[in-house]
Design an enzyme around this catalytic site. Structure first.
Site, PDB file in Angstrom:
ATOM      1  N   LYS A  59      12.987  83.467 -66.887  1.00  0.00           N
ATOM      2  CA  LYS A  59      14.079  82.785 -65.913  1.00  0.00           C
ATOM      3  C   LYS A  59      15.451  82.983 -66.629  1.00  0.00           C
ATOM      4  CE  LYS A  59      10.849  79.278 -64.409  1.00  0.00           C
ATOM      5  NZ  LYS A  59       9.700  79.520 -65.289  1.00  0.00           N
TER       6      LYS A  59
HETATM    7  C1  LIG Z   1       8.340  79.525 -64.505  1.00  0.00           C
HETATM    8  C2  LIG Z   1       7.361  80.393 -65.103  1.00  0.00           C
HETATM    9  C3  LIG Z   1       6.388  80.902 -64.440  1.00  0.00           C
HETATM   10  C4  LIG Z   1       6.323  80.671 -62.926  1.00  0.00           C
HETATM   11  O1  LIG Z   1       7.259  81.442 -62.235  1.00  0.00           O
HETATM   12  P1  LIG Z   1       7.714  80.877 -60.535  1.00  0.00           P
HETATM   13  O2  LIG Z   1       8.508  81.651 -60.105  1.00  0.00           O
HETATM   14  O3  LIG Z   1       7.737  79.529 -60.589  1.00  0.00           O
HETATM   15  O4  LIG Z   1       6.191  81.199 -60.052  1.00  0.00           O
HETATM   16  C5  LIG Z   1       5.615  81.791 -65.083  1.00  0.00           C
HETATM   17  N1  LIG Z   1       5.710  81.810 -66.253  1.00  0.00           N
HETATM   18  C6  LIG Z   1       6.503  81.394 -66.937  1.00  0.00           C
HETATM   19  C7  LIG Z   1       6.565  81.754 -68.646  1.00  0.00           C
HETATM   20  C8  LIG Z   1       7.690  80.735 -66.446  1.00  0.00           C
HETATM   21  O5  LIG Z   1       8.492  80.073 -67.205  1.00  0.00           O
END
Ligand SMILES: *Cc1c(COP(=O)(O)O)cnc(C)c1O
Length: 432
Positions: free
Chosen positions: A107
């Site tokens: 993210k």
């Molecule tokens: C947010 C997150 C996901 C999921 O991602 P999305 O874009 O919401 O599908 C998967 N793994 C981790 C470690 C995350 O922080």
């Protein structure tokens, strides 16, 4: 580039407006009116391009009307200043490590880019912005770190009390300054609902300039396309068809991959890998979409019962289930499966996986077995195992060394505001 709502009940807007609104007036999510195609010359040069260069070349097709090229170049260089290495575990099997940013999860790519883009818009307009983000863990840390100290932007993080790991919580509750962490007595879905309600509250928008820090914001989605291109650029053999397996919750990451494919990236298939919260794999199987309350699992960043980006996936494929299914294959996995996959990866390759990445790996393995396609797989590693050290230790017996970035904030005191799961209370807080 203009943007329109997935609900198609309100006018098209500029990128700037889409980013500063977050959610469209009609409650839909913004999508580019057309997905631009990258020229073949781009793909011919792709191997030689760095991630910021890819971001500039692909990003400007979406941003060119609103952001001068020199500023886009600076945003790309500053936001994407950490590597996304492709690690080959077997000849036809790779892991794209997306956890080398400041908060050790993928993210960071979206949040850092979005923060700099918004800071640019705030600089130009001189108008203070309030950013609201609901988090099941990793969004909060990435957004808080990405926006910390930016002037003119107040950040409010909503998170479900007692349902995020200590390491996650400490990353967004220990900063202070322009970051406020709000601990909600409820689930992640409750937090997401509070955030959505605030964003569509006409009365609030008369007083506050409010936007979303979640992956409903197009500013987070666009930068998440770039690393799909960067992964492809690192492949030794680009002639074997490529399958990306994406551990998914709100499906922002996977939607970004679908956009990259639409721009011309040759991807044979995507694997939508989930935990027990498997409404999208179920939809791919049955054609029926049944959002429901989320269930708690070991891979808590994917505990989402009503994934917001599903609307974008549907929009991209004109609500054609068969067309979507031709590009996306899905499966959900239990906590026991997840722990088993983590154990096997450690025993066979000495590789420590966080529980989310383990689900991505499981997804690819099962896809390969069932579909029997000649292909190579790229699993997106969405978090560093140290972020889920307790889960990793229980599953594998291994202690993950704690990176300095994490241990530093663990030692700082938590500061949060408690909130009942009531919209009225949240609104009062925003207006206070
Ligand atoms: C947010 C997150 C996901 C999921 O991602 P999305 O874009 O919401 O599908 C998967 N793994 C981790 C470690 C995350 O922080």
């Amino acid at each position: 580039m203009r943007f329109r709502s997935t609900n198609r009940q309100c006018p098209e807007v500029s990128l700037r407006e889409a980013v500063l609104r977050g959610l469209a007036e009609d409650g839909g999510l913004y999508m580019p009116v057309t997905v631009p195609a990258l020229p073949s010359a781009f793909f011919a040069r792709l191997r030689g391009l760095t991630l910021p260069q890819i971001a500039f070349e692909a990003g400007r097709l979406f941003l060119d009307d609103d952001v001068p090229e020199d500023i886009l170049q600076t945003i790309a260089a500053e936001a994407l200043n950490f590597p996304a290495p492709l690690v080959t575990l077997a000849g036809d099997f790779h892991i794209l490590e997306l956890f080398h940013g400041p908060t050790l999860a993928f993210k960071d790519f979206g949040a850092r880019f979005m923060a700099r883009l918004m800071a640019h818009f705030v600089r130009v307009s001189g108008k203070e912005l309030t950013l609201v983000a609901a988090t099941s863990g990793d969004t909060g840390s990435a957004v808080a770190r990405g926006f910390f100290g930016l002037s003119g932007i107040r950040v409010v993080i909503l998170y479900p009390s007692g349902r995020v790991s200590e390491a996650q919580e400490k990353q967004f509750t220990t900063l202070g300054g322009n970051i406020t962490a709000v601990e909600v007595a409820g689930s992640f879905d409750d937090c997401q609902k509070l955030a959505k309600q605030a964003l569509t509250d006409a009365e609030l928008s008369r007083t506050l300039s409010l936007t979303s820090g979640n992956s409903i914001n197009i500013a987070r989605l666009i930068p998440q396309m770039f690393y799909y291109f960067a992964a492809y650029a690192q492949l030794k053999d680009a002639s074997t068809p490529v399958v990306f397996s994406v551990p998914s919750g709100n499906f922002g990451n996977l939607t970004a991959g679908l956009l990259a494919k639409r721009m011309g990236l040759p991807v044979a298939r995507f694997v939508a890998a989930t935990n027990a919260n498997d409404v999208v794999p179920e939809f791919l199987r049955t054609g029926k979409f049944h959002p429901r309350a989320s269930r708690r699992t070991l891979s808590n960043a994917m505990d989402v019962g009503n994934p917001s980006n599903f609307a974008r996936m549907q929009d991209l494929y004109d609500n054609d289930w068969r067309a979507l299914r031709a590009h996306v294959w899905g499966a959900g996995f239990s906590d026991a499966d997840t722990e088993h996959a983590m154990r096997v990866a450690k025993e066979q390759n000495g590789h420590l996986l966080d529980p989310h990445t383990a689900i991505g790996l499981l997804g690819y393995r099962v896809f390969q077995r069932q579909e029997n396609l000649p292909c190579q797989g790229i699993v997106l590693a969405t978090a560093h195992p140290a972020k889920f050290a307790d889960v990793v230790a229980r599953a594998t017996g291994a202690n993950v060394p704690m990176p300095d970035r994490l241990s530093e904030c663990l030692s700082r005191p938590k500061r949060s505001v408690s909130l009942a799961n009531r919209y009225f209370d949240f609104k009062e807080m925003l207006l206070a």
